[in-house]
Design a protein around this motif. Structure first.
Motif, PDB file in Angstrom:
ATOM      1  N   ALA A  39      12.923 -11.722 -15.422  1.00 36.92           N
ATOM      2  CA  ALA A  39      11.569 -11.739 -15.977  1.00 36.92           C
ATOM      3  C   ALA A  39      11.000 -10.340 -16.149  1.00 36.92           C
ATOM      4  O   ALA A  39      10.094 -10.127 -16.959  1.00 36.92           O
ATOM      5  N   PHE A  40      11.520  -9.376 -15.382  1.00 38.49           N
ATOM      6  CA  PHE A  40      11.059  -7.997 -15.531  1.00 38.49           C
ATOM      7  C   PHE A  40      11.455  -7.470 -16.915  1.00 38.49           C
ATOM      8  O   PHE A  40      10.697  -6.748 -17.558  1.00 38.49           O
ATOM      9  N   ASP A  47       7.844  -0.790 -20.140  1.00 40.43           N
ATOM     10  CA  ASP A  47       8.190  -0.636 -18.733  1.00 40.43           C
ATOM     11  C   ASP A  47       7.083  -1.236 -17.884  1.00 40.43           C
ATOM     12  O   ASP A  47       5.970  -1.494 -18.371  1.00 40.43           O
ATOM     13  N   LEU A  48       7.365  -1.447 -16.602  1.00 38.18           N
ATOM     14  CA  LEU A  48       6.384  -2.039 -15.704  1.00 38.18           C
ATOM     15  C   LEU A  48       6.115  -1.107 -14.524  1.00 38.18           C
ATOM     16  O   LEU A  48       7.033  -0.476 -13.998  1.00 38.18           O
ATOM     17  N   SER A  49       4.863  -1.035 -14.119  1.00 39.33           N
ATOM     18  CA  SER A  49       4.467  -0.321 -12.902  1.00 39.33           C
ATOM     19  C   SER A  49       4.142  -1.360 -11.838  1.00 39.33           C
ATOM     20  O   SER A  49       3.361  -2.283 -12.076  1.00 39.33           O
ATOM     21  N   ILE A  50       4.752  -1.204 -10.660  1.00 45.15           N
ATOM     22  CA  ILE A  50       4.652  -2.206  -9.599  1.00 45.15           C
ATOM     23  C   ILE A  50       4.117  -1.519  -8.352  1.00 45.15           C
ATOM     24  O   ILE A  50       4.766  -0.626  -7.804  1.00 45.15           O
ATOM     25  N   THR A  51       2.927  -1.938  -7.902  1.00 48.51           N
ATOM     26  CA  THR A  51       2.269  -1.308  -6.758  1.00 48.51           C
ATOM     27  C   THR A  51       2.225  -2.272  -5.583  1.00 48.51           C
ATOM     28  O   THR A  51       1.880  -3.448  -5.745  1.00 48.51           O
ATOM     29  N   PHE A  52       2.568  -1.764  -4.398  1.00 46.25           N
ATOM     30  CA  PHE A  52       2.642  -2.572  -3.184  1.00 46.25           C
ATOM     31  C   PHE A  52       1.484  -2.179  -2.265  1.00 46.25           C
ATOM     32  O   PHE A  52       1.265  -0.992  -1.995  1.00 46.25           O
ATOM     33  N   SER A  53       0.745  -3.158  -1.784  1.00 45.43           N
ATOM     34  CA  SER A  53      -0.429  -2.859  -0.968  1.00 45.43           C
ATOM     35  C   SER A  53      -0.542  -3.869   0.161  1.00 45.43           C
ATOM     36  O   SER A  53       0.100  -4.930   0.146  1.00 45.43           O
TER      37      SER A  53
END
Length: 378
Positions: A39-40, A47-53
């Motif tokens: 799915a990415f 492109d995709l930016s993926i942020t983890f919090s």
């Protein structure tokens, strides 16, 4: 069967945006949709930016081989990775089931490595992100992600780069990291010359062990980690088990219990349980701290030493190089001072209980008002 714990970023703790045009992905739940394919890559050409919090969520399950794999099934039977601790993720509660047959009601509940994706940080460093799913019978949902190797710090943004990042969604597996057993700095360890602060011990010095007397320290490691969340120390307050001072251990550090109930249930009068299983919020509690200065003691074999008078284990080296609590400096020092340790196989000095087994044991003894559950002291 041994028990393992992994720590995931739940889907709600992961934000994904498109690099072209900004905003969320056109398909919405990319992490969940990747159950059915890459799915990415469906957001191509963006492109995709993926942020983890936020904080991580612990998922605990049984495990036979130290590997988190895809599809741990044999026909309609779950053969590995069954959930052993109830967990709530993004408002959904998953409850362990004793069943192993997938079509039974209630169905078995198991954890899987659903897919793996290569992501990159701004400096070009590659991360291997693992999509973690929970399956109830025949219903599978991706609940979050973890990492093969170090996780990025909360707040980090990684990137899925079209045509560069890779995706694997079938047959993949990843080694499950264990957490090394540690003493908090200031803990006194019994030696032939009396108690000694763990940070003052040196290789070549001797410590007293339960079963084999004085034994030589081969390595002392030190790691400073964030003592919040899953690595917060467990405090066994003074007087809880005859100890004169508070004892601080890492959560998975195992202590020795003596119990007639353990002998009845497990055939062993003395068993090892993780410190976190003892937490009752009164005598024994978790004490979060911004930085925890942890030390690790390694002997030639897995032994019980006396920390503040309580029998507690030394470093168990089997698989130690996969441990994610050892920082880079400690890992490098261990490799240098103990060459060949990767191939070394230690055995546990006593039977080790899972969290579930330990809690059942403690609840049973509490109901019977037994006083035979205590820690072996010198």
């Amino acid at each position: 069967m041994p028990e393992r714990t992994i720590h995931i970023f739940a889907k709600s703790a992961v934000t994904i945006t498109r690099d072209i045009g900004g905003g969320p992905p056109t398909q919405g739940d990319v992490i969940g949709n990747a159950l059915n394919g890459n799915a990415f890559g469906w957001e191509n050409p963006s492109d995709l930016s993926i942020t983890f919090s936020g904080s991580s969520t612990a998922i605990t399950f049984d495990d036979a081989d130290g590997i988190l794999s895809d599809d741990p099934f044999s026909g309609s039977n779950v053969v590995d990775q069954r959930l052993t601790e109830e967990v709530t993720i993004d408002g959904v509660t998953y409850t362990p089931s004793p069943e192993t047959v997938r079509w039974q009601d209630p169905p078995p509940v198991n954890v899987e490595n659903e897919y793996e994706v290569t992501l990159f940080d701004d400096a070009g460093t590659a991360y291997r992100m693992v999509g973690v799913s929970i399956t109830e019978g025949y219903s599978t949902s991706v609940v979050g992600v973890t990492f093969d190797g170090p996780s990025p710090p909360p707040g980090t943004t990684l990137h899925y780069i079209q045509g560069v990042s890779s995706y694997g969604g079938s047959g993949q597996s990843v080694t499950i990291p264990d957490e090394v057993v540690c003493f908090l700095a200031g803990t006194r360890i019994e030696t032939p010359d009396g108690p000694c602060p763990v940070e003052s011990l040196t290789p070549g010095q001797q410590v007293l062990t339960l079963d084999q007397g004085a034994q030589t320290v081969r390595w002392i490691g030190r790691s400073s980690v964030c003592g919040l969340g899953r690595l917060a120390p467990v405090c066994i307050r003074a007087g809880s088990f005859g100890n004169d001072r508070d004892l601080f251990l890492s959560p998975n550090h195992r202590v020795l219990l003596r119990s007639s109930t353990a002998e009845l249930w497990f055939g062993q009068p003395e068993v090892l349980v993780p410190a976190k299983a003892l937490v009752d919020g009164v005598r024994i509690r978790t004490v979060p701290m911004r930085r925890a200065d942890y030390l690790h003691i390694m002997l030639d074999a897995h032994q019980m030493v006396f920390s503040e008078g309580i029998a507690t284990e030394t470093l168990f080296t089997a698989g130690v190089m996969t441990q994610d609590i050892l920082d880079a400096e400690a890992t490098a020092e261990l490799r240098m001072q103990t060459p060949g340790i990767d191939a070394e196989t230690q055995v546990l000095s006593h039977m080790a209980l899972t969290m579930q087994e330990a809690r059942h044991l403690l609840r049973s003894d509490a109901r019977k008002h037994l006083e035979t559950v205590d820690l072996r002291v010198a």
